[in-house]
Design a protein around this motif. Structure first.
Motif, PDB file in Angstrom:
ATOM      1  N   ALA A   6       1.026  -1.148  -0.247  1.00  0.00           N
ATOM      2  CA  ALA A   6      -0.166   0.157  -0.008  1.00  0.00           C
ATOM      3  C   ALA A   6       0.902   1.314   0.112  1.00  0.00           C
ATOM      4  N   GLY A   7       0.696   2.245  -0.811  1.00  0.00           N
ATOM      5  CA  GLY A   7       1.358   3.519  -0.754  1.00  0.00           C
ATOM      6  C   GLY A   7       2.521   3.348  -1.714  1.00  0.00           C
ATOM      7  N   GLU A   8       2.761   2.349  -2.149  1.00  0.00           N
ATOM      8  CA  GLU A   8       3.915   1.994  -2.996  1.00  0.00           C
ATOM      9  C   GLU A   8       3.655   2.644  -4.481  1.00  0.00           C
ATOM     10  N   ARG A   9       4.344   3.460  -5.328  1.00  0.00           N
ATOM     11  CA  ARG A   9       4.570   3.872  -6.535  1.00  0.00           C
ATOM     12  C   ARG A   9       5.317   2.844  -7.275  1.00  0.00           C
ATOM     13  N   ARG A  10       4.668   2.309  -8.359  1.00  0.00           N
ATOM     14  CA  ARG A  10       5.208   1.545  -9.242  1.00  0.00           C
ATOM     15  C   ARG A  10       5.602   2.234 -10.496  1.00  0.00           C
ATOM     16  N   ILE A  11       6.798   2.356 -11.020  1.00  0.00           N
ATOM     17  CA  ILE A  11       7.559   3.001 -12.130  1.00  0.00           C
ATOM     18  C   ILE A  11       8.068   1.968 -12.857  1.00  0.00           C
ATOM     19  N   VAL A  12       7.420   2.007 -13.998  1.00  0.00           N
ATOM     20  CA  VAL A  12       8.187   0.881 -15.170  1.00  0.00           C
ATOM     21  C   VAL A  12       9.186   1.988 -16.041  1.00  0.00           C
ATOM     22  N   ILE A  13      10.315   1.182 -16.511  1.00  0.00           N
ATOM     23  CA  ILE A  13      11.266   1.818 -17.350  1.00  0.00           C
ATOM     24  C   ILE A  13      11.556   0.996 -18.063  1.00  0.00           C
ATOM     25  N   GLY A  14      11.906   1.188 -19.640  1.00  0.00           N
ATOM     26  CA  GLY A  14      12.018   0.272 -20.700  1.00  0.00           C
ATOM     27  C   GLY A  14      13.519   0.387 -20.945  1.00  0.00           C
ATOM     28  N   GLN A  26      19.007   7.541 -15.483  1.00  0.00           N
ATOM     29  CA  GLN A  26      19.749   8.435 -14.759  1.00  0.00           C
ATOM     30  C   GLN A  26      18.812   9.547 -14.430  1.00  0.00           C
ATOM     31  N   TRP A  27      17.817  10.061 -15.477  1.00  0.00           N
ATOM     32  CA  TRP A  27      16.931  11.049 -15.146  1.00  0.00           C
ATOM     33  C   TRP A  27      15.833  10.567 -14.073  1.00  0.00           C
ATOM     34  N   LEU A  28      15.366   9.359 -14.296  1.00  0.00           N
ATOM     35  CA  LEU A  28      14.499   8.663 -13.306  1.00  0.00           C
ATOM     36  C   LEU A  28      14.929   8.899 -11.812  1.00  0.00           C
ATOM     37  N   VAL A  29      16.157   8.353 -11.680  1.00  0.00           N
ATOM     38  CA  VAL A  29      16.835   8.326 -10.370  1.00  0.00           C
ATOM     39  C   VAL A  29      16.918   9.613  -9.892  1.00  0.00           C
ATOM     40  N   LYS A  30      17.348  10.443 -10.692  1.00  0.00           N
ATOM     41  CA  LYS A  30      17.719  12.044 -10.052  1.00  0.00           C
ATOM     42  C   LYS A  30      16.478  12.673  -9.953  1.00  0.00           C
ATOM     43  N   HIS A 119       2.034   3.123 -12.235  1.00  0.00           N
ATOM     44  CA  HIS A 119       1.595   4.179 -11.851  1.00  0.00           C
ATOM     45  C   HIS A 119       2.187   5.290 -13.148  1.00  0.00           C
ATOM     46  N   PHE A 120       3.295   4.938 -13.505  1.00  0.00           N
ATOM     47  CA  PHE A 120       4.126   5.837 -14.598  1.00  0.00           C
ATOM     48  C   PHE A 120       5.151   5.113 -15.361  1.00  0.00           C
ATOM     49  N   ILE A 121       5.474   5.117 -16.549  1.00  0.00           N
ATOM     50  CA  ILE A 121       6.105   4.656 -17.488  1.00  0.00           C
ATOM     51  C   ILE A 121       7.463   5.797 -17.969  1.00  0.00           C
ATOM     52  N   VAL A 122       8.490   5.419 -18.060  1.00  0.00           N
ATOM     53  CA  VAL A 122       9.722   6.269 -18.475  1.00  0.00           C
ATOM     54  C   VAL A 122      10.341   5.573 -19.638  1.00  0.00           C
ATOM     55  N   VAL A 123      10.666   6.240 -20.533  1.00  0.00           N
ATOM     56  CA  VAL A 123      11.322   5.658 -21.749  1.00  0.00           C
ATOM     57  C   VAL A 123      12.176   6.703 -22.167  1.00  0.00           C
ATOM     58  N   PRO A 150       0.375   7.872 -16.963  1.00  0.00           N
ATOM     59  CA  PRO A 150       1.260   8.817 -17.867  1.00  0.00           C
ATOM     60  C   PRO A 150       2.638   8.185 -17.947  1.00  0.00           C
ATOM     61  N   VAL A 151       3.206   8.708 -19.187  1.00  0.00           N
ATOM     62  CA  VAL A 151       4.523   8.422 -19.834  1.00  0.00           C
ATOM     63  C   VAL A 151       5.436   9.439 -20.071  1.00  0.00           C
ATOM     64  N   ALA A 152       6.565   9.448 -19.417  1.00  0.00           N
ATOM     65  CA  ALA A 152       7.642  10.417 -19.637  1.00  0.00           C
ATOM     66  C   ALA A 152       8.745   9.873 -20.683  1.00  0.00           C
ATOM     67  N   ILE A 153       8.863  10.724 -21.671  1.00  0.00           N
ATOM     68  CA  ILE A 153       9.757  10.405 -22.790  1.00  0.00           C
ATOM     69  C   ILE A 153      10.909  11.336 -22.411  1.00  0.00           C
ATOM     70  N   ILE A 154      12.206  10.635 -22.269  1.00  0.00           N
ATOM     71  CA  ILE A 154      13.167  11.620 -21.991  1.00  0.00           C
ATOM     72  C   ILE A 154      14.106  11.818 -23.314  1.00  0.00           C
ATOM     73  N   PRO A 155      14.157  12.792 -23.638  1.00  0.00           N
ATOM     74  CA  PRO A 155      14.771  13.284 -24.999  1.00  0.00           C
ATOM     75  C   PRO A 155      16.195  13.203 -25.067  1.00  0.00           C
ATOM     76  N   PRO A 156      16.766  13.065 -26.263  1.00  0.00           N
ATOM     77  CA  PRO A 156      18.292  13.146 -26.490  1.00  0.00           C
ATOM     78  C   PRO A 156      18.507  14.326 -25.931  1.00  0.00           C
ATOM     79  N   PRO A 157      19.998  14.685 -25.642  1.00  0.00           N
ATOM     80  CA  PRO A 157      20.675  15.935 -25.187  1.00  0.00           C
ATOM     81  C   PRO A 157      20.281  17.173 -26.695  1.00  0.00           C
ATOM     82  N   SER A 158      20.209  18.178 -26.533  1.00  0.00           N
ATOM     83  CA  SER A 158      20.065  19.130 -27.491  1.00  0.00           C
ATOM     84  C   SER A 158      21.336  19.511 -28.308  1.00  0.00           C
TER      85      SER A 158
END
Length: 158
Positions: A6-14, A26-30, A119-123, A150-158
């Motif tokens: 209970a209260g645990e947020r589950r985050i999927v990362i591909g 790295q973005w997810l951890v930070k 609860h969330f996806i990060v790719v 929700p899905v967070a898409i981490i873009p390549p550096p500009s």
């Protein structure tokens, strides 16, 4: 059966062996991960190479080459898992590793997210243009349109 706390947020990362998934990790951890209340679900989809069903003139040479290729792929997969396991332990994360065989990456990520009630996806994103993404396909695009969270898409550096 729900074995989530209970209260645990589950985050999927591909993840795969690319710099894009390493950057997303790295973005997810930070930026997102709370070591005490989050559970990280690390997903890697592996599509074994398809073998021809009809014999070649040099069938045994083809078979041996395929066996070598499969052995190499398996070794690389194990190295990938060990690397992400070390990273998760280094950051003292609550994690679970998922190896999804014979599945496309986007489908695997959405499947695990659904099965684990995430609860969330990060790719990570390769930063391909529209035309290239149309022909090659895009894991982030698939997740964005097929996940119901929700899905967070981490873009390549500009």
């Amino acid at each position: 059966m729900d074995n989530n706390k209970a209260g645990e947020r589950r985050i999927v990362i591909g993840v795969d062996g690319s710099q894009h998934s390493a950057r997303a990790f790295q973005w997810l951890v930070k930026n997102m991960c709370n070591m005490e209340t989050d559970r990280l679900l690390v997903v890697h989809a592996y599509e074994p190479p398809s073998m021809a069903v009809y014999p070649y003139a040099h069938g045994s040479a083809y078979y041996e080459a395929m066996q070598l290729s499969l052995k190499k792929d398996k070794k690389e997969l194990e190295e990938l898992w060990q690397m992400y396991e070390r990273k998760c332990k280094h950051y003292k994360l609550n994690y679970k590793l998922f190896k999804e065989e014979s599945c496309k990456p986007g489908e695997a990520i959405c499947k695990v997210a659904n099965e684990e009630d995430a609860h969330f996806i990060v790719v990570g994103s390769r930063g391909c243009g529209t035309l290239r993404r149309t022909f090659l396909g895009s894991v982030s695009d698939y997740c964005l349109h097929h996940a119901h969270i929700p899905v967070a898409i981490i873009p390549p550096p500009s």
